[in-house]
Design an enzyme around this catalytic site. Structure first.
Site, PDB file in Angstrom:
ATOM      1  N   HIS A 262       0.798  -1.241   0.000  1.00  0.00           N
ATOM      2  CA  HIS A 262       0.000   0.000   0.000  1.00  0.00           C
ATOM      3  C   HIS A 262       0.825   1.284   0.000  1.00  0.00           C
ATOM      4  O   HIS A 262       0.298   2.340   0.340  1.00  0.00           O
ATOM      5  CB  HIS A 262      -0.942   0.046   1.216  1.00  0.00           C
ATOM      6  CG  HIS A 262      -2.163  -0.825   1.101  1.00  0.00           C
ATOM      7  ND1 HIS A 262      -2.106  -2.182   0.981  1.00  0.00           N
ATOM      8  CD2 HIS A 262      -3.491  -0.527   1.092  1.00  0.00           C
ATOM      9  CE1 HIS A 262      -3.335  -2.676   0.920  1.00  0.00           C
ATOM     10  NE2 HIS A 262      -4.196  -1.696   0.970  1.00  0.00           N
TER      11      HIS A 262
ATOM     12  N   CYS B  41     -16.773   3.683   2.420  1.00  0.00           N
ATOM     13  CA  CYS B  41     -15.794   4.166   1.432  1.00  0.00           C
ATOM     14  C   CYS B  41     -16.194   3.809   0.009  1.00  0.00           C
ATOM     15  O   CYS B  41     -15.868   4.540  -0.934  1.00  0.00           O
ATOM     16  CB  CYS B  41     -14.416   3.557   1.700  1.00  0.00           C
ATOM     17  SG  CYS B  41     -13.569   4.280   3.105  1.00  0.00           S
TER      18      CYS B  41
ATOM     19  N   GLU C  57     -14.568  -7.634   0.713  1.00  0.00           N
ATOM     20  CA  GLU C  57     -14.989  -6.234   0.765  1.00  0.00           C
ATOM     21  C   GLU C  57     -15.424  -5.779  -0.619  1.00  0.00           C
ATOM     22  O   GLU C  57     -15.108  -4.674  -1.048  1.00  0.00           O
ATOM     23  CB  GLU C  57     -13.867  -5.322   1.289  1.00  0.00           C
ATOM     24  CG  GLU C  57     -13.373  -5.710   2.666  1.00  0.00           C
ATOM     25  CD  GLU C  57     -12.564  -4.606   3.328  1.00  0.00           C
ATOM     26  OE1 GLU C  57     -12.840  -4.288   4.487  1.00  0.00           O
ATOM     27  OE2 GLU C  57     -11.644  -4.046   2.674  1.00  0.00           O
TER      28      GLU C  57
ATOM     29  N   CYS D 123     -10.376   3.428   7.447  1.00  0.00           N
ATOM     30  CA  CYS D 123     -10.457   4.188   6.202  1.00  0.00           C
ATOM     31  C   CYS D 123     -11.709   5.046   6.121  1.00  0.00           C
ATOM     32  O   CYS D 123     -11.687   6.146   5.563  1.00  0.00           O
ATOM     33  CB  CYS D 123     -10.409   3.232   5.008  1.00  0.00           C
ATOM     34  SG  CYS D 123     -11.516   1.817   5.161  1.00  0.00           S
ATOM     35  N   CYS D 124     -12.832   4.530   6.644  1.00  0.00           N
ATOM     36  CA  CYS D 124     -14.111   5.207   6.421  1.00  0.00           C
ATOM     37  C   CYS D 124     -14.255   6.546   7.151  1.00  0.00           C
ATOM     38  O   CYS D 124     -14.735   7.516   6.547  1.00  0.00           O
ATOM     39  CB  CYS D 124     -15.270   4.276   6.781  1.00  0.00           C
ATOM     40  SG  CYS D 124     -15.335   2.772   5.783  1.00  0.00           S
TER      41      CYS D 124
ATOM     42  N   HIS E 284      -3.628  -1.477  -4.198  1.00  0.00           N
ATOM     43  CA  HIS E 284      -4.846  -0.697  -3.938  1.00  0.00           C
ATOM     44  C   HIS E 284      -4.743   0.600  -4.722  1.00  0.00           C
ATOM     45  O   HIS E 284      -3.964   1.476  -4.390  1.00  0.00           O
ATOM     46  CB  HIS E 284      -4.983  -0.403  -2.444  1.00  0.00           C
ATOM     47  CG  HIS E 284      -6.356   0.062  -2.054  1.00  0.00           C
ATOM     48  ND1 HIS E 284      -7.051   1.034  -2.748  1.00  0.00           N
ATOM     49  CD2 HIS E 284      -7.175  -0.313  -1.031  1.00  0.00           C
ATOM     50  CE1 HIS E 284      -8.223   1.233  -2.162  1.00  0.00           C
ATOM     51  NE2 HIS E 284      -8.332   0.423  -1.127  1.00  0.00           N
TER      52      HIS E 284
ATOM     53  N   GLU F 234     -19.541  -1.044   2.085  1.00  0.00           N
ATOM     54  CA  GLU F 234     -18.625  -0.197   2.853  1.00  0.00           C
ATOM     55  C   GLU F 234     -18.855   1.282   2.559  1.00  0.00           C
ATOM     56  O   GLU F 234     -19.055   1.684   1.413  1.00  0.00           O
ATOM     57  CB  GLU F 234     -17.180  -0.595   2.474  1.00  0.00           C
ATOM     58  CG  GLU F 234     -16.143   0.142   3.282  1.00  0.00           C
ATOM     59  CD  GLU F 234     -14.707  -0.226   2.870  1.00  0.00           C
ATOM     60  OE1 GLU F 234     -14.506  -1.298   2.298  1.00  0.00           O
ATOM     61  OE2 GLU F 234     -13.818   0.597   3.139  1.00  0.00           O
TER      62      GLU F 234
END
Lengths: 626, 626
Positions: free
Chosen positions: B129, B333, B315, B399-400, B179, B331
């Site tokens: 990442h 995001c 996900e 992340c959200c 990602h 999700e």
């Protein structure tokens, strides 16, 4: 009324199934299922061969794989008693020989431990399944002795049991197996041999389970013990700090149980033993706990098919009314376990309520576990499929295939029973029995008029007790030349009289298709209905509807005319009127209500046990209703 | 018509949200959300402090945790431009300082790699990442520069990007990040700085992804590379033999994509960049692939809330029409990503269809991700709950929370746009804008009559384009003193004229509550309907019904009178007539149909974004219908 044995099943040699439906299954058992399973047992037999050859290491499979061989041998005992077969008998002899030769001089016998951890016997009781395997060995030994008069495994089993009992016990170290089975098997061994120490040891095992601290807490903190069970779940399924033994019913002493919890098969096997041990004890606390657990199961945690244990995560129970259809685990072995527990409760109470549940599990949740061809198996039994669920020839964890074989082979034990002055018909399955009262036969099946013939040895009084199923709303019975009426006692019509040779009772249950709904707390079944016919739960398959069954909406008011059909080895179809949401829609995922179309259809429902026998195929038990 | 940019959003400094609904969210952002998130960033900031202190080891958290700090900083840039706040500004300065000081002399910056694998930079591209974090750093840097004129991170970001581009690229080694994110960020950096090499590098990344062999196949076979990514899924999510890169859209070159697959957020971020890069290229194959992927998403794989990615396992995406409600992952995001992709497609096509989906995701699937209080968050957003789903203050994978903060802060970019001779109103959110044509304001909201005032700098012709939502079945517009009629062009009413100071256009969308049904291939929604009102999807909560919403059956024919209410920070309730399955039932789990009872009720539906703000609470979007 306290639990005391009202009846026992007849020995297999005394009751022969002559039912058109079930005889086919028993024939398939000898001709297909057991030879097929023998061919699948390869790695299991190889483990025994390695032990016999004196090797170390090289065990392949799960720690409990020995039990598959034992369960297969037990099923052979039943099957060969009904229909002798030379090849199958030779396979059985080979297996018996391997088992005999694998036993250590001290009586211990577990191929996993002997090959992989020779000094590790009885060191990891929560995980390694030695006593579970011992239990199945005992059951095989007793079955072989009872059904075939073959006592070769009885001595092996007894010596292995003695080895366990020399290790743990009332005056010795406290410990017991993670997967119950040996308890019910030891009771069976005691009943068969008259050696009561086995029953008393089983009682001790059931009584000490769930006390604190649990002996498994120490094992779970002991790296050496955990290493022996490295192939099993260990700490994952038995959390520590605080310890939680719910998965294996090690959460509380049995008299405190108020619901079925954890791994479903384990729970059933515990309660089978506990019920057997409650016999004649007048132990109100134990009986209350058993009834409480039973109620929690059948009133809050059981699928309409008799499948139990909705979750794959623990192969077991979750919360009350949590019974999803699509993801239902409902392991075949668990439905078999439910039938066996129900049968024990029935034998202790003569209450037809229990026979009702045995019937439900037997004809639906358990029987669906095997293909009509006899050589494909379900492990999990969902009540809805989108088309991705198929029976498999075998599993790496292969408990279910030999278990369903045992059940079909030993079906007679569920059908009828004899007690003090009474003969009981629990399930309407055609049979010919040599009872203590003389010959009794049942001809026909639950769909039509059945004839029960009595040929007493000597003229004498006894009660003939026929279960009146809840689904039988208009039962007709006739006993020519007799005026007496039957009494109705806890679910049984009781014909108490002096029986003469040739007395013939006819019974018509007049089964009608019947729609059921579920308690609204089962969220998945709101707005839905399940169709039954006699003992059978029905389902709708895509093959018969021509569309996904989820699209169907049943008109539950419309009459249903059962229809005999040759498909699926012969079934009674139930044609149901309704509408279908047609799969035409605007080119968008969501559209104002009214965009879809429906059309009238007749949907042919088939018995649930017969589903998925025509390739991958969407299916639904709980269909939408108008 | 080929993709070419028809409009751009206005810079944040040029468009101020003055909407009663959304201004509250923006205020909460500065006063609650961002301070709360700062307090939660502890371990993330600690990783930077360790790097600054020259330590090795000790990194805490996921490999992508740096990105949380960057996304929070980006959100601060937007929020502080709208509402300055000294304390928040001081936190932001602290974060910027740490980021600056953590950068290696060669430009590289990743606290996980610097602390744990100092020699491991860019060695495990599928898992670690680094380029994802770089992307978020770039976005923060550009936002700070654009909104606050603070260019401190711009140089850091540029040097980190240069380090990546010195490692991989057209004439160098082939590799790209697992990602996606850096691609869209590099385009943004190029747009902001005018340095086109960043855009061209992004194009290369998008183009080479999905070719065979994938560079990740070698990484996945390299124990040293895998060791660097040990905290991530590795081979579990990228199967080998044969290699399957679907999880990260590495399954096929972009022009061959025919459906959205894999991890939903990753897919969205890839397509945002790809759409941006298609601008003005006249690349029919790329445009067709993007439209195909878009259609697969909105016509077969999107919840009615704009939630996407039904499965928690990846996900992400599964099969067409697989949209379970209770277990929906959806999700936060991913809904944000959908809104951002839709916005890009809108800017390239001026087709209101895309704005429609932006609206759906914005008001429902994304906004539900944050509590009304601004300090609790959903990661997954089911469309049904049995009462066990609650927003949390933070997540280990967080992340959200900063993503929803970015979205609320940067809302203006979704609301309106200006292009050659045209000003577009995409979403009916009150604003005051300084456009290239002069001042344009929108007052009121979609529920009532809105007023759009135009104050041109110089009298001149331009088109004022108002999106006509599909839910607005009776739109009324009035432009006093003008006879001209609006044209209707791909979802927009276009008022093309010479505008004078003080020209005022009034618009009434006359939203009505509207029931929707789903394509029947969405099995879970058969026999169900979802209620909408304007841009809002509604739901039924136990708190308002007094019973589990699953028990309710809507009478979708009955009229619904919207009702203003003060609960949930002020909402319009929709009272729906219907019946309720009462939770009384015989003392048995299954009973003949007709055993249950129903009663009449009025159920007050509330907007989905506002659900679960009153403690654990069962909820349902798709309710049963008569």
């Amino acid at each position: 009324m306290a639990f005391s044995r009202r009846m026992r099943p007849l020995p297999l040699s005394k009751l022969r199934i002559v039912d058109p439906f079930w005889s086919r299954w028993q024939r398939t058992l000898v001709e297909t299922t057991l030879p097929h399973e023998w061919a699948q047992l390869t790695t299991r037999l190889e483990n025994f061969r390695r032990v016999v050859a004196g090797e170390t290491g090289g065990h392949v499979g799960f720690v409990f794989d020995d039990s598959d061989v034992y369960k297969w041998a037990e099923a052979c005992a039943y099957a060969l008693a009904v229909q002798p077969d030379k090849t199958l008998r030779a396979h059985l002899d080979e297996a018996i020989g391997l088992i005999q030769k694998s036993q250590r001089p001290d009586g211990y016998l577990d191929t996993y431990v002997q090959l992989e951890h020779p000094d590790g016997a009885w060191r990891n009781m929560h995980g390694v399944h030695e006593s579970y395997c011992l239990g199945h060995l005992i059951e095989a030994a007793v079955a072989l002795s009872e059904s075939l008069g073959d006592r070769r495994l009885l001595d092996v089993a007894r010596r292995f049991a003695d080895n366990l009992m020399a290790t743990f016990g009332p005056e010795k170290e406290l410990n017991y197996g993670g997967h119950e089975e040996v308890e019910l098997a030891l009771v069976r061994l005691a009943d068969h041999t008259g050696e009561t120490q086995y029953r008393e040891y089983a009682r001790w095992c059931v009584e000490v389970r769930g006390a604190r601290p649990s002996p498994w807490e120490a094992e779970l903190r002991d790296p050496a013990a955990l290493a022996i069970g490295e192939r099993m779940g260990g700490r994952g399924i038995f959390p520590l700090d605080p310890y939680n033994g719910e998965y294996a019913q090690d959460h509380a002493p049995i008299r405190e149980h108020d619901a079925v919890v954890g791994h479903a098969v384990r729970a059933m096997y515990l309660y089978i033993a506990a019920a057997d041990l409650a016999d004649g004890q007048d132990d109100a606390a134990l009986e209350t706990a058993l009834r409480r657990a039973w109620d929690s199961l059948v009133k809050r945690r059981m699928y309409v098919t008799g499948g139990i244990g909705p979750s794959g995560d623990n192969e077991g129970f979750t919360q009350d009314f949590d019974l999803p259809n699509l993801s239902a685990y409902a392991e075949t072995c668990a439905a078999i376990g439910l039938a066996l527990w129900g049968q024990k409760m029935l034998e202790l109470t003569a209450d037809g309520e229990y026979a009702e549940t045995v019937e439900r599990a037997l004809y639906n949740g358990a029987l669906a576990g095997i293909s009509l061809s006899g050589d494909r198996f379900f492990y999990d039994n969902p009540l809805e499929s989108r088309g991705g669920h198929e029976r498999k020839p075998w599993f790496s964890c292969a408990c279910c295939p030999p278990n369903i074989a045992r059940m079909i082979g030993n079906l007679g034990s569920l059908v009828a029973g004899e007690g003090e002055g009474a003969f009981f018909v629990h399930q309407y399955v055609g049979f010919e029995a040599e009872t203590r009262f003389g010959k009794i036969t049942l001809e026909g099946d639950w769909k039509g008029t059945m004839t029960i013939r009595v040929e007493p040895k000597v003229t004498g009084e006894f009660a003939l007790c026929l279960r009146i199923p809840e689904w039988a709303e208009e039962v007709e019975t006739e006993l020519p030349g007799a005026e007496e009426e039957a009494d109705f006692e806890t679910g049984y019509a009781v014909f108490r009289r002096v029986w003469k040779a040739g007395d013939t009772l006819t019974v018509s249950l007049n089964a009608e298709p019947l729609w059921f709904e579920a308690d609204p707390r089962v969220r998945e079944n709101l707005g839905r209905a399940a169709l039954t016919y006699g003992p059978l739960v029905y389902c709708l398959e895509e093959k018969d509807l021509g569309s996904a069954p989820q699209l169907f909406i049943a008109d539950t008011q419309a009459p249903i005319e059962p229809q005999e059909d040759s498909r699926l080895e012969g079934v009674t179809l139930l044609p149901v009127e309704g509408t279908l949401d047609v799969e035409t829609f605007p080119d968008t995922l969501y559209a104002p209500l009214g965009s879809g179309e429906v059309r009238q259809v007749t949907a042919e429902f088939v018995p649930y046990y017969a589903w998925a026998n025509r390739g991958p195929n969407a299916m639904q038990v709980w269909v939408r209703r108008m």
